[in-house]
Design a protein around this motif. Structure first.
Motif, short mmCIF file in Angstrom:
data_model
loop_
_atom_site.label_atom_id
_atom_site.label_comp_id
_atom_site.label_asym_id
_atom_site.label_seq_id
_atom_site.Cartn_x
_atom_site.Cartn_y
_atom_site.Cartn_z
N THR A 74 0.85 -1.19 0.00
CA THR A 74 0.00 0.00 0.00
C THR A 74 0.89 1.25 0.00
O THR A 74 2.10 1.16 0.28
CB THR A 74 -0.89 0.05 1.25
N GLU A 77 2.49 1.62 3.40
CA GLU A 77 3.60 0.69 3.61
C GLU A 77 4.84 1.17 2.87
O GLU A 77 5.96 1.10 3.39
CB GLU A 77 3.21 -0.71 3.14
N SER A 103 -0.92 7.26 -4.97
CA SER A 103 -2.04 6.35 -5.27
C SER A 103 -2.28 6.27 -6.77
O SER A 103 -2.49 5.17 -7.31
CB SER A 103 -3.32 6.82 -4.58
N ARG A 106 0.59 4.34 -8.39
CA ARG A 106 0.47 2.90 -8.12
C ARG A 106 -0.63 2.27 -8.97
O ARG A 106 -0.48 1.15 -9.45
CB ARG A 106 0.18 2.68 -6.64
#
Length: 141
Positions: A74, A77, A103, A106
């Motif tokens: 995530t 993480e 985000s 990713r």
């Protein structure tokens, strides 16, 4: 700046490259370079074109990009894995350097760069703040 100063500055820069996920601050890096914190910061900027903090954060964002491309961690993480202690600061710096949020980065596909050797990709995907690195930057080939 003497050759000896450059060797000591490079030692500190190598420490940042190697231990980017560890808590590093200017006084600790200055001790590695055998300089006072103020002299170290000024000399580092003169030698490498950016502040020690900026250099360290760029290394952390580079590593974060690689971890985010894998897609198995995530954003939180990844933030902690690269040595950042604040998700907000990490996200802000990531967005500033990369141009999109962690985000979003990713979530999108990264297949296009899969065939490019890592050593070449590192040069062309290095996060750079708007206009920070010029043509005389030692980090641009």
């Amino acid at each position: 700046m003497t050759l000896e100063d450059l060797v000591r500055l490079r030692r500190a820069r190598d420490l940042m490259d190697r231990d980017y996920a560890e808590p590093l601050d200017v006084p600790a890096l200055a001790r590695v370079a055998l300089m006072s914190p103020g002299h170290f910061s000024r000399s580092f900027r003169a030698a490498f074109g950016e502040s020690p903090y900026s250099y360290l954060m760029t290394r952390r964002i580079e590593r974060a990009k690689a971890l985010l491309r894998r897609g198995d961690l995530t954003v939180t993480e990844v933030c902690f894995a690269v040595g950042c202690t604040s998700l907000g600061s990490f996200s802000s710096r990531f967005t500033e350097l990369v141009g999109e949020s962690p985000s979003s980065y990713r979530a999108r596909r990264h297949d296009a760069g899969a065939a490019i050797p890592a050593c070449v990709a590192k040069v062309y995907t290095r996060p750079v703040r708007n206009g920070e690195a010029g043509s005389n930057s030692p980090l641009i080939v």
